[in-house]
Design an enzyme around this catalytic site. Structure first.
Site, short mmCIF file in Angstrom:
data_model
loop_
_atom_site.label_atom_id
_atom_site.label_comp_id
_atom_site.label_asym_id
_atom_site.label_seq_id
_atom_site.Cartn_x
_atom_site.Cartn_y
_atom_site.Cartn_z
N CYS A 133 0.83 -1.20 0.00
CA CYS A 133 0.00 0.00 0.00
C CYS A 133 0.87 1.25 0.00
CB CYS A 133 -0.93 0.01 1.20
SG CYS A 133 -2.22 -1.23 1.06
N CYS B 175 13.72 7.79 -8.52
CA CYS B 175 12.30 7.47 -8.31
C CYS B 175 11.91 8.13 -7.00
CB CYS B 175 12.06 5.96 -8.32
SG CYS B 175 12.93 5.07 -7.00
#
Ligand code: ZN
Length: 480
Positions: free
Chosen positions: A286, A439
């Site tokens: 998540c 990233c």
């Protein structure tokens, strides 16, 4: 034509389609058409030998076909095939003798239960004498903790070692803004005791692992799995099967959830459904993939409902059934699950009879070793990247996050090429120039750098990603 439903984690390989209609006379033929249409999907769901990977299940309508031959199982027009991968994603007290009565205050408090024949005085006493362990006080644990304490479960164990963070508040409604920085255990217990001071709460400030799980689980009647990672899920499953305790399972990812009851005598366990975890990194957590804040509420309350039903002995429990919830479609589906007689844990001849090393089983580095991406030789610090930009060095900075992450924050000179698109867009990069990839925190860009090096590029990973850029170079860049 048969319809194939594609689950969210695999849609990155199917050009974002959530379902496709394909020809084929058998399940095997339809899956072949699917992986011919989307070649990147092939290695995700099949082994090199062409066998279905063990963390993927295929259902024909609502039947599990794993124990049937996929090549020989006919598919008729209008049939639906579902691909269902596993998703991640929620002080020992002294047992008191069962209580035989409710106080006057408790009778008033539980009056809406007491007037229902399915609960009544007898059922409320069962709830009061019940002992339930919640593994995790996060997304799933929050609604579980609130409602199980309100319902009058007499003794609730909480396992968590985390502290409340700002990013938790979007879904972990048992914690408030004032609790940020506090131990989740204390924050959750305070809230639960405020709702119902008649209950006992046991706090276990630890990560559940093979060395402590049996002792922690032992005093409880029911275990509720509110974890967010595969090693703990397999650990909870195996410990529950070994201890013969029902394991009320729930998991969440973006807009989708699953729930079931595992480990009930005669019923299947999590390993019957998914004998092995997906390789690390395939199914995002998540924290990486996101989750609709309301979703753990829905799934956690399904788990709470099933726990209360088990205690009361009322209704049909979710044993041998996997409930799938799709919030976007607002649709529940139910798939049948069978105990696998060859299951290594709950099968007829179990090979796993005591707990193992679950971090290793799931191919994960140990928690203390690698909480974030480990530094590799050739990594470059964000400060150095900033200096290269300011000097006008001739290099290419690429951002391998997803477009919606780029919208949250970005480095203006970076070219956006999401990691999944890199193989087919690699020709957009000039191989004579040095490439720096970044990233969010450095994990995905590490994979991008490995890929680029293999393709013959000179590539370096920006250490710590845009989060480190925010810390070290430009604090105006928001963290997420
Ligand atoms: Zn099993």
């Amino acid at each position: 034509m048969a319809k194939i439903l594609i689950p969210t984690p695999l849609r990155q390989y199917t050009e974002k389609h959530d379902s496709v209609e394909l020809e084929g006379g058998s399940v095997g033929e339809v899956l072949l058409s699917l992986t011919t249409k989307f070649p990147d999907l092939r290695k995700q769901i099949f082994t090199d030998e062409g066998k279905l990977r063990s963390f993927v299940n295929v259902y024909l309508n609502d039947e599990d076909i794993r124990y049937l031959k996929k090549d020989a199982t006919p598919v008729a027009a209008g049939d639906t095939l579902s691909i269902v991968p596993s998703i991640a994603g929620g002080a020992t007290g002294v047992a008191e003798p069962p209580t035989a009565t409710l106080s006057k205050d408790e009778i008033l408090r539980y009056s809406r239960h007491l007037i229902m024949p399915e609960v009544g005085m007898e059922g409320q006493l069962k709830l009061k004498n019940a002992k339930v362990l919640l593994v995790g006080t996060g997304g799933l644990g929050a609604p579980l903790g609130l409602y199980l304490s309100a319902a009058g479960i007499g003794r609730i164990g909480l396992v968590d070692f985390d502290v409340v963070d700002f990013t938790n508040l979007q879904r972990q409604v048992i914690h408030g803004t004032k609790d940020v920085g506090r131990k989740k255990l204390d924050s959750a217990a305070d809230k639960m005791l405020d709702i119902n001071p008649n209950i006992q709460i046991d706090r276990y400030e630890t990560a559940l692992d093979s060395s402590n799980a049996m002792d922690i689980l032992a005093p409880y009647d029911i275990v509720i799995d509110g974890t967010d990672n595969f090693p703990t899920r397999y650990l909870v499953n195996d410990a529950c099967v070994i201890l013969k305790k029902p394991n009320v399972y729930g998991s969440i990812f973006r807009f989708e959830g699953q729930a079931s009851i595992f480990g009930y005598p005669g019923g299947p366990c999590y390993r019957c459904l998914y004998p092995e975890p997906p390789p690390p990194g395939l199914v995002p957590s998540c924290a990486e993939g996101g989750v609709l804040g309301i979703l753990p509420g829905t799934i956690g309350l399904i788990q709470a409902t099933e726990a209360v039903k088990l205690i009361l002995g009322a209704g049909d429990p979710l044993i041998g059934r996997l409930l799938l919830y799709d919030a976007l479609a607002m649709r529940f589906r139910e798939l049948k699950l069978r105990r696998n007689p060859e299951c290594p844990v709950c099968g007829d001849h179990p090979t796993v009879t005591k707990l193992i090393d679950y971090q290793q089983f799931c191919g994960m580095p140990h928690r203390e070793e690698a909480p974030v991406a480990t530094a590799q030789e050739g990594d470059i610090d964000p400060v150095e990247v900033k200096a290269k930009i300011d000097r006008g060095d001739d290099f290419i900075l690429i951002d391998v996050r997803e477009p919606h992450e780029y919208q949250i924050c970005n480095i203006p000179t970076a070219k956006l090429i999401p990691l999944g698109e890199l193989p087919r867009r690699v020709n957009e990069l000039d191989s004579s120039k040095e490439i720096v990839a970044h990233c969010k925190s450095g994990v995905r860009s590490g994979k991008a750098v490995d890929f680029l090096k293999q393709a013959g590029f000179r590539a370096r990973n920006m250490k710590g990603g845009i989060l480190a850029w925010s810390d070290k170079v430009d604090p105006r860049v928001p963290k997420y």
